[in-house]
Design a protein around this motif. Structure first.
Motif, mmCIF file in Angstrom:
data_model
loop_
_atom_site.group_PDB
_atom_site.id
_atom_site.type_symbol
_atom_site.label_atom_id
_atom_site.label_comp_id
_atom_site.label_asym_id
_atom_site.label_seq_id
_atom_site.Cartn_x
_atom_site.Cartn_y
_atom_site.Cartn_z
ATOM 1 N N TRP A 170 -32.547 -21.221 -36.022
ATOM 2 C CA TRP A 170 -32.525 -22.359 -36.931
ATOM 3 C C TRP A 170 -32.383 -23.709 -36.221
ATOM 4 O O TRP A 170 -32.781 -24.736 -36.766
ATOM 5 N N ARG A 171 -31.831 -23.704 -35.031
ATOM 6 C CA ARG A 171 -31.536 -24.991 -34.383
ATOM 7 C C ARG A 171 -32.765 -25.866 -34.176
ATOM 8 O O ARG A 171 -32.692 -27.092 -34.399
ATOM 9 N N PRO A 172 -33.925 -25.344 -33.776
ATOM 10 C CA PRO A 172 -35.084 -26.227 -33.577
ATOM 11 C C PRO A 172 -35.514 -26.981 -34.833
ATOM 12 O O PRO A 172 -36.113 -28.044 -34.736
ATOM 13 N N PHE A 173 -35.191 -26.454 -36.014
ATOM 14 C CA PHE A 173 -35.612 -27.097 -37.252
ATOM 15 C C PHE A 173 -34.756 -28.320 -37.578
ATOM 16 O O PHE A 173 -35.258 -29.307 -38.115
ATOM 17 N N ALA A 174 -33.461 -28.255 -37.292
ATOM 18 C CA ALA A 174 -32.550 -29.371 -37.593
ATOM 19 C C ALA A 174 -31.383 -29.319 -36.613
ATOM 20 O O ALA A 174 -30.262 -28.946 -36.978
ATOM 21 N N PRO A 175 -31.630 -29.692 -35.359
ATOM 22 C CA PRO A 175 -30.592 -29.531 -34.329
ATOM 23 C C PRO A 175 -29.306 -30.292 -34.624
ATOM 24 O O PRO A 175 -28.212 -29.785 -34.364
ATOM 25 N N GLU A 176 -29.410 -31.501 -35.168
ATOM 26 C CA GLU A 176 -28.199 -32.277 -35.435
ATOM 27 C C GLU A 176 -27.340 -31.612 -36.502
ATOM 28 O O GLU A 176 -26.107 -31.569 -36.387
ATOM 29 N N LEU A 177 -27.977 -31.095 -37.550
ATOM 30 C CA LEU A 177 -27.218 -30.426 -38.606
ATOM 31 C C LEU A 177 -26.617 -29.115 -38.116
ATOM 32 O O LEU A 177 -25.467 -28.790 -38.424
ATOM 33 N N VAL A 178 -27.399 -28.362 -37.363
ATOM 34 C CA VAL A 178 -26.896 -27.088 -36.849
ATOM 35 C C VAL A 178 -25.714 -27.305 -35.923
ATOM 36 O O VAL A 178 -24.721 -26.567 -35.959
ATOM 37 N N ASP A 179 -25.778 -28.345 -35.102
ATOM 38 C CA ASP A 179 -24.704 -28.605 -34.143
ATOM 39 C C ASP A 179 -23.425 -29.090 -34.817
ATOM 40 O O ASP A 179 -22.358 -29.081 -34.189
ATOM 41 N N LEU A 180 -23.530 -29.540 -36.097
ATOM 42 C CA LEU A 180 -22.309 -29.915 -36.816
ATOM 43 C C LEU A 180 -21.384 -28.708 -36.973
ATOM 44 O O LEU A 180 -20.162 -28.851 -37.019
ATOM 45 N N VAL A 181 -21.973 -27.536 -37.105
ATOM 46 C CA VAL A 181 -21.183 -26.303 -37.216
ATOM 47 C C VAL A 181 -20.912 -25.841 -35.786
ATOM 48 O O VAL A 181 -21.591 -24.972 -35.244
ATOM 49 N N TRP A 182 -19.884 -26.450 -35.181
ATOM 50 C CA TRP A 182 -19.645 -26.212 -33.753
ATOM 51 C C TRP A 182 -18.837 -24.957 -33.481
ATOM 52 O O TRP A 182 -18.788 -24.471 -32.351
ATOM 53 N N ARG A 183 -18.206 -24.422 -34.525
ATOM 54 C CA ARG A 183 -17.489 -23.157 -34.349
ATOM 55 C C ARG A 183 -17.815 -22.240 -35.515
ATOM 56 O O ARG A 183 -17.963 -22.687 -36.660
ATOM 57 N N ASP A 184 -17.903 -20.983 -35.222
ATOM 58 C CA ASP A 184 -18.250 -19.992 -36.233
ATOM 59 C C ASP A 184 -17.002 -19.227 -36.655
ATOM 60 O O ASP A 184 -16.335 -18.612 -35.822
ATOM 61 N N TYR A 185 -16.700 -19.287 -37.954
ATOM 62 C CA TYR A 185 -15.580 -18.506 -38.466
ATOM 63 C C TYR A 185 -15.992 -17.047 -38.611
ATOM 64 O O TYR A 185 -17.094 -16.730 -39.062
ATOM 65 N N GLU A 186 -15.088 -16.185 -38.247
ATOM 66 C CA GLU A 186 -15.334 -14.753 -38.351
ATOM 67 C C GLU A 186 -15.156 -14.283 -39.793
ATOM 68 O O GLU A 186 -14.473 -14.914 -40.596
ATOM 69 N N ILE A 187 -15.759 -13.148 -40.098
ATOM 70 C CA ILE A 187 -15.604 -12.528 -41.413
ATOM 71 C C ILE A 187 -14.315 -11.715 -41.417
ATOM 72 O O ILE A 187 -14.103 -10.857 -40.560
ATOM 73 N N GLY A 188 -13.443 -11.988 -42.377
ATOM 74 C CA GLY A 188 -12.152 -11.315 -42.446
ATOM 75 C C GLY A 188 -12.270 -9.863 -42.850
ATOM 76 O O GLY A 188 -13.218 -9.460 -43.537
ATOM 77 N N THR A 189 -11.288 -9.083 -42.436
ATOM 78 C CA THR A 189 -11.282 -7.647 -42.753
ATOM 79 C C THR A 189 -9.948 -7.203 -43.356
ATOM 80 O O THR A 189 -9.760 -6.014 -43.615
ATOM 81 N N ARG A 190 -9.031 -8.133 -43.584
ATOM 82 C CA ARG A 190 -7.698 -7.762 -44.074
ATOM 83 C C ARG A 190 -7.661 -7.701 -45.595
ATOM 84 O O ARG A 190 -8.527 -8.247 -46.287
#
Length: 508
Positions: A335-355
């Motif tokens: 996805w980054r080539p389509f909108a690099p500035e927007l994609v880079d705003l999400v600088w960290r990825d939250y994990e999916i919880g399992t609890r």
């Protein structure tokens, strides 16, 4: 009608359908909007149905999620609206087939007025069910059921759940359209059928929720601008919620609940933040349920903590449904080539919880939902399976300002209260914060973007409503009914065509 007129009608119908949802909340417009879309499909083939459906879907979604543009601009808004409109168009294309061929395949009154509306409603519900879980976990916004959170039909959610309520509303719309098409019955008979159908639905009593106890709670809104682009000193959001809680000292409560991201410093990693959480819990003589971002083993989680003075975090729940393209970036390299500035705003990825999403608050079992979790049918059922007696829906709506997003989310919380037979505490950093009782009534609420607290004694229940007992069975049933009806229509259309002179397909 001409195709151009059908397209214009579809565009208007999408806007009318949106009018049935909060903020306007003119719930009667939702079935009207659906009925107008179906009228635009009459006589159409799948190609024209796809066009009409795409226009209707775009009209609806561009208005319904316009709040996405507030900080993120037009690209995410257009991308999501177009994706949803594609699904919308595909579903209306096959519905057009049913509306065209169904009355010929099922020529009896039972077929025309029974099977055709049921098939149409089943296909609509199947599309909602699919898009609620796919792709990337789905987008469970905009379901027709959500327009009915404050309507007389809302109580049906306890019997049939969200998908069942969508089915009923669309079935009613499709029935009205079929009655308009019906030439073999007199106007009086058709009017009687329409009135009778509505009367039967309204006569179904609300599911009796049995109160098994009560609890006194404090839900605090700090009015903190915790948005993506907000500027604040570290600890400011935590301080805002602590300040809004201090006036409550002396109140006797069983627990205090703060919103998602209410502690912008993780108290499990910061002694200062832990001290503030300790002080609040000790001063209120009650456990604190607070939201924060946790980091464990180099991975980030959007978490809810159960905090007790002197003991720290004795309970932990990680958000199971982080929002794609906001809280994590799926397929980032693609996805980054389509909108690099927007994609880079999400600088960290939250994990999916399992609890587990149920906290034990000194003997009170509370289901925990963080923001988008409340829209996830499966997570809500897991709360009830975990014996939750109350639901705490923590959220941070600061990114959406004073737009319709927060009241749309509150509508989901309201229907969840009815559907589960539980009190739902919808607590936000900025609003809309409210306490909803199991019958869908607002017990207390707070003005948006103003600090404050709701202190109320609320009912607890271990009632299991029919919707919770049957679970997704209703969704599978009505979706299967729609797909089965579509299959019969397609087979019937093929047989009819094979028995006539072959003619070229036309876009009509």
């Amino acid at each position: 009608m001409p195709l151009w007129a059908a397209v214009l009608l579809a565009a208007g119908a999408g806007a009318i359908l949106d009018g049935g949802f909060p903020d306007r909340g003119w719930w009667v417009l939702a079935p009207v909007g659906v009925a107008l879309m179906l009228l635009a499909l009459l006589g159409r083939g799948p190609g024209a149905g796809l066009l009409v459906g795409m226009v209707a879907g775009l009209s609806f979604w561009l208005i319904h999620i316009s709040w996405l543009t507030l900080y993120l601009g037009p690209v995410p808004w257009l991308a999501l609206a177009i994706l949803q409109a594609i699904f919308f168009g595909l579903s209306l294309a096959v519905i057009a087939v049913v509306l065209r061929h169904g009355p010929r395949i099922w020529p009896s009154a039972l077929g025309r007025l029974g099977l055709v509306p049921a098939t149409v409603a089943g296909l609509w519900t199947a599309r909602e069910a699919l898009t609620a879980v796919w792709p990337y976990g789905g987008f469970a916004w905009g379901r027709v059921a959500l327009s009915q959170s404050e309507s007389p039909f809302g109580s049906l959610a306890a019997w049939v759940g969200m998908s069942g309520l969508s089915f009923i509303v669309v079935w009613l719309s499709a029935l009205m359209v079929q009655l308009l098409r019906e030439r073999r019955l007199g106007r009086t008979v058709r009017s009687g059928i329409a009135v009778g159908a509505i009367a039967v639905l309204l006569a179904i009593p609300a599911w009796p929720t049995v109160q098994t106890g009560s609890t006194r709670l404090a839900a605090v809104q700090g009015a903190s601008d915790a948005g993506l682009f907000a500027r604040y000193a570290p600890g400011q959001i935590l301080a805002d919620h602590a300040s809004a809680t201090l006036p409550l000292i002396g109140e006797e409560v069983d627990f205090v609940v703060w919103p998602e991201n209410s502690s912008d410093i993780d108290p499990t990693r910061s002694a200062d933040a832990a001290r503030v959480s300790d002080d609040i819990s000790r001063a209120m003589n009650a456990p604190l349920v607070t939201g924060t971002i946790t980091e464990r083993d180099g991975k980030f989680y959007n978490s809810s903590l159960l905090w007790k003075a002197g003991q720290g975090a004795v309970g932990l729940y990680d958000k199971v449904h982080p929002v794609p393209f906001a809280e994590y970036m799926p397929d980032r390299a693609f996805w980054r080539p389509f909108a690099p500035e927007l994609v880079d705003l999400v600088w960290r990825d939250y994990e999916i919880g399992t609890r587990s999403n149920v906290f034990d608050l000194n003997g009170i079992l509370a289901g925990i939902a963080i923001c988008f979790d409340i829209a996830d049918d499966q997570l809500v059922r897991e709360m009830i399976d975990g014996k939750a007696q109350i639901i705490l829906a923590q959220t941070n709506n600061a990114d959406f300002g004073r737009t319709d997003e927060s009241v749309q989310q509150l509508a989901i919380a309201r229907l969840r209260a009815i559907e589960t037979g539980r009190t739902v505490v919808n607590i936000s950093t900025v609003g809309s914060s409210a306490i909803i009782t199991p019958d869908g009534q607002t017990l207390d609420s707070l003005p948006t973007w103003e600090p404050g607290a709701m202190v109320q004694t609320v009912p607890l229940s271990d009632t299991v409503t029919p919707a919770m007992r049957v679970g997704r069975g209703i969704e599978w049933l009505v979706s299967g009914l729609g797909l089965a009806g579509l299959t019969l229509c397609l087979l019937g259309a093929v047989r009819r065509r094979s028995g006539t002179i072959h003619r070229p397909l036309r876009f009509q």
